[in-house]
Design an enzyme around this catalytic site. Structure first.
Site, mmCIF file in Angstrom:
data_model
loop_
_atom_site.group_PDB
_atom_site.id
_atom_site.type_symbol
_atom_site.label_atom_id
_atom_site.label_comp_id
_atom_site.label_asym_id
_atom_site.label_seq_id
_atom_site.Cartn_x
_atom_site.Cartn_y
_atom_site.Cartn_z
ATOM 1 N N TYR A 133 -6.357 32.137 26.546
ATOM 2 C CA TYR A 133 -6.912 33.146 25.618
ATOM 3 C C TYR A 133 -8.291 33.839 25.807
ATOM 4 O O TYR A 133 -8.657 34.615 24.753
ATOM 5 C CB TYR A 133 -6.998 32.223 24.280
ATOM 6 C CG TYR A 133 -5.745 32.130 23.271
ATOM 7 C CD1 TYR A 133 -4.779 31.544 23.925
ATOM 8 C CD2 TYR A 133 -5.334 32.916 22.156
ATOM 9 C CE1 TYR A 133 -3.471 31.273 23.297
ATOM 10 C CE2 TYR A 133 -4.155 32.906 21.541
ATOM 11 C CZ TYR A 133 -3.140 32.058 22.115
ATOM 12 O OH TYR A 133 -2.125 32.031 21.435
ATOM 13 N N ASP A 241 -0.319 26.715 20.219
ATOM 14 C CA ASP A 241 0.232 27.716 19.296
ATOM 15 C C ASP A 241 1.634 27.577 19.147
ATOM 16 O O ASP A 241 2.285 27.636 18.058
ATOM 17 C CB ASP A 241 -0.208 28.987 20.259
ATOM 18 C CG ASP A 241 0.418 30.374 19.298
ATOM 19 O OD1 ASP A 241 0.253 30.285 18.107
ATOM 20 O OD2 ASP A 241 0.973 31.287 19.838
HETATM 21 C C1 IPM Z 1 -1.981 31.843 15.455
HETATM 22 C C2 IPM Z 1 -1.618 33.253 16.023
HETATM 23 C C3 IPM Z 1 -2.682 33.969 16.892
HETATM 24 C C4 IPM Z 1 -2.775 32.946 18.121
HETATM 25 C C5 IPM Z 1 -2.372 35.326 17.408
HETATM 26 C C6 IPM Z 1 -2.060 36.249 16.213
HETATM 27 C C7 IPM Z 1 -3.615 35.882 18.114
HETATM 28 O O1 IPM Z 1 -0.326 33.177 16.658
HETATM 29 O O2 IPM Z 1 -3.028 31.846 14.963
HETATM 30 O O3 IPM Z 1 -1.179 30.872 15.486
HETATM 31 O O4 IPM Z 1 -1.881 33.182 19.066
HETATM 32 O O5 IPM Z 1 -3.676 31.926 18.200
HETATM 33 MN MN MN Z 2 0.869 31.167 16.354
#
Ligand code: IPM
Ligand code: MN
Ligand code: NAD
Length: 354
Positions: A133, A241
């Site tokens: 990320y 995630d």
């Molecule tokens: C989450 C979302 C986020 C992530 C996105 C919107 C950046 O999917 O909070 O789970 O991938 O962390």
């Molecule tokens: Mn998510």
């Protein structure tokens, strides 16, 4: 002492559920001050603002928590404002614990035969500041036949250690027996090799807890087969995630899934697991219960354990006896009601408890 909370409703159903969440928290009568900020797609499209330069400093200086709706808007296909708002806060505020409870609050919400409240009660500790990320990587020779695209997964000893430690400490505090780490160390030898080593070292410092490392594909399967085998799951940013959307589906769906982005002892951010749901935005269909449960997580972080319990029990009673938004109708049956109807009932249930 008054706790100051920055409310960022965001996009789509974000504002619809944030309004309900704040009304609920205000009803308890605690010394909480809510200040609203309009960051999101509308503001970005209007004047180019994603997050003002000094906003993160303001948060660090003046606020105890952020209560966040959701970001994401079809008018911003590159999602750059979401990265600049949500991911920026996760990274810059160093919110390294993404705490996502996957705990069933009513047997009827379980999609798994024979698995109820006693079986579905695991909590995911998702590493929240590195992994895939960070934005490290790039594109080379874009648009040509020779194009190269690379996203680099960052795993640091410090980052992996602190999330593993947080997971074990949580298990100990809650009297839970087991911590499972999910990786793909059979293929990703370097980064996930580091996870294996650090997880084993952390486990040695917590001999009373059963520690198990698993490959994430096998874990995804086993969470459906025998979710009762898991108390705490610790994993990297991307796997966390994915596993927590799975966890949400096992425990009533995104409409009831809450999360915290936490740096222990510092300002932290609380948001539902769901996104801005553009497909239902503006239709009065959004389930506000995830935002309400997220409020309970925030209260707990601020030290209001009793009040967090009141919100939690009001939500549980709402699911048991009250009206439901359309997302819960396949699980609970009955007619569908609006966000507003559910919110009004929930507010009454909380009032009756305070
Ligand atoms: C989450 C979302 C986020 C992530 C996105 C919107 C950046 O999917 O909070 O789970 O991938 O962390
Ligand atoms: Mn998510
Ligand atoms: P989503 O969570 O917004 O929606 C997925 C599905 O679940 C949709 O069918 C939606 O209607 C339903 N849903 C979600 N929340 C609900 C609720 N409270 N009540 C009833 N139904 C609900 O995920 P998506 O469609 O993949 O993403 C939409 C946008 O949100 C994208 O821009 C994405 O990047 C963003 N997103 C943001 C966050 C965040 O801000 N933390 C999290 C996930 C996705």
């Amino acid at each position: 002492m008054t706790h100051r909370i920055a409310v960022i409703p965001g996009d789509g159903i974000g504002p619809e559920v944030a309004k309900v969440g704040v009304r609920l928290l205000e009803r308890i009568g605690l010394p909480l001050q809510f200040d609203w900020f309009d960051f999101g797609a509308d503001r970005y499209l209007k004047d180019g603002t994603i997050l003002p330069q000094d906003f993160l400093d303001t948060l660090r200086r003046d606020y105890d928590a952020v209560y966040f709706g959701a970001v994401g808007d079809p008018r911003v296909p590159g999602n750059e404002h979401a990265k600049g708002i949500l991911l920026a806060m996760r990274f810059e505020l160093d919110l390294y614990v993404n705490l996502r409870p996957c705990i069933l609050i009513d047997d009827r919400l379980s999609p798994l035969k024979g698995k109820g409240r006693n079986e579905l009660r695991f909590t995911v500790f998702r590493e929240n500041t590195e992994g895939l990320y960070t934005g490290a990587g790039g594109v080379f020779k874009k648009g040509t036949a020779d194009e190269v695209a690379q996203e680099i997964e960052i795993n640091t000893r410090k980052g992996v250690s602190r999330i593993c430690e947080a997971a074990f400490a949580f298990a100990e505090r809650r009297g839970m027996a087991r911590v499972c780490m999910a990786d793909k160390a059979n293929v990703l030898l370097f980064g996930h090799g580091l996870w294996r080593r650090v997880f084993a070292e952390t486990a040695q410092r917590h001999p009373a807890i059963q520690a198990k490392a698993m490959y994430v594909d096998a874990l995804a399967m086993d969470l459906i087969r025998q979710p009762e085998a898991y108390d705490v799951i610790v994993t990297n940013n991307l796997f966390g995630d994915i596993l927590t959307d799975l966890g949400a589906a096992l425990t009533g769906g995104l409409g009831v899934a809450a999360s915290g982005n936490i740096h222990p002892g510092r300002i932290s951010l609380f948001e539902p697991v769901h996104g801005s749901a553009p497909d239902i935005a503006g239709q009065g269909k959004a389930n506000p219960l995830a935002m309400a449960l997220t409020g309970a997580l925030m209260l707990e972080h601020l030290g209001y354990t009793r009040e967090a319990g009141l919100v939690q029990s009001a939500v549980e009673e709402q699911v048991r006896e009250g009206a439901r938004t359309p997302d819960l109708v396949p699980l609970l049956g009955g007619p569908a009601s609006s966000t507003e109807t559910v919110a009004a009932e929930l507010l009454d249930r909380l009032t009756a408890r305070t």
